[in-house]
Scaffold this motif. Sequence first.
Motif: not given
Length: 439
Positions: A284-302
């Motif tokens: 789904d191209k909407r993933l890249a439309f709304y979300l970007s890196t960098p990824n951060v892991v907080v409380g076990g969640e990305t």
Amino acid sequence: MKFKIKILTTSLLVASSLMLTNCSLDIKNPNGPTDAQILTTRDGLITLSVGLRQNYSTLGISSLILTPGTTAREIKGITTFTNIIEIEAGGTALPTFNGNVLGVWSRMYRVIGMADDIIASAPTALASDAAMKSGVVAHANLFKAMALGGLATSFEKMPLQTDKLGQAVYSDRTEALKLAVKLLDEAVAMVSATAPSAEFRTKVTGADFDLINSIQAYRARYNMMLGNFDAAIASANAVDLSKKSSFVYSSQSQNPIYAATQISKDYAPRDNFGLPTALVDADDKRLAFYLSTPNVVVGGETLKKLVGFFDAVDRAIPVYLPDEIRLIRAEANLRKATPDINAALADINAVRTQASGDAFGVNAGLGAYSGSQTKDALLIEVYKQRCAELFMTGMRLEDSRRFGRPAPPTSLVERTRNFYPYPDQERLTNPNTPTDPSI
């Protein structure tokens, strides 16, 4: 609910934090206009109309997107502020004195109060200018409806009107939605009978806000929420999907979601729109439309970086998205007494397969739907598409309930509350405040 509101200037209305429901804004500005000058003059009502939209698009949207968005697990509260920690935890741990919950309540009633002032005053102050009057009143009707709808997404019951004596009577959220639809029906009738003037568009809405299409879009939304399926379809069909309607921002009037996620960094979006894997298409191209890196892991969640309509201080936020209209139509066609599977599937595929051409650039770029063509299967697909398309629009909590998704207290995976408790400030002053929902 008790309001004593002094209307001073547009800038004051926009800048006030408005966090207390039972507030008295009696600060005198000797250089500012009086209430009478604002509410009884043409220029005053035009200025107040601009302030109404500005107030909703900053303070109002901030509460409607961030608080229910956290509850519906689109975003995660990552600050040490107690009110955000409490919303993030949700469940029975959410106290009645939570500041975020109060923010949703008080900010929506401030919009309602401002809209009521305009609706009451415009017939006299603008009596000699029918084309300005129709625009100003229809505009106020729209924002009052939007505020009522915002309250109905968060609370089981609410007063439909403000009460200066603090004795407002509560109605079920369904009645709030019915009133919202009535206001929007009246707005359609007004602008159909007398088209708003070019001066109204120049001085009040500006080039970026499309009043008529916004009215029809919210009319479709609230009729869908009420189960008025034919009316939802008719209103959806009245929206021009090639047109844009936006709330605009600047360095002085900042995009509030950018400020909360990029400047103060109180929140961050969850990976995969915060959804279970089964509800997300990896392509789904909407993933890249709304979300970007960098990824951060907080409380076990990305957690991701929020982009899309929230990556700059002056980035415009859509008033509604064209594909919401298609998905409203698809859902209504599925839920009506005799489902129209073919019509629903056509709208679902229009959303799924769109690779370019969306007015706001939100394109899924997926293949056509290939699953079971039953009502239940297609409703799940509609929900899935709504979650991706309408990410961070304040709709997820309402959608999660309407589509019967896993709910607390049994499950906190997709939402951590069903409805919010009523703010302490309201209960302390209004003896009509109902018992809080258990969760």
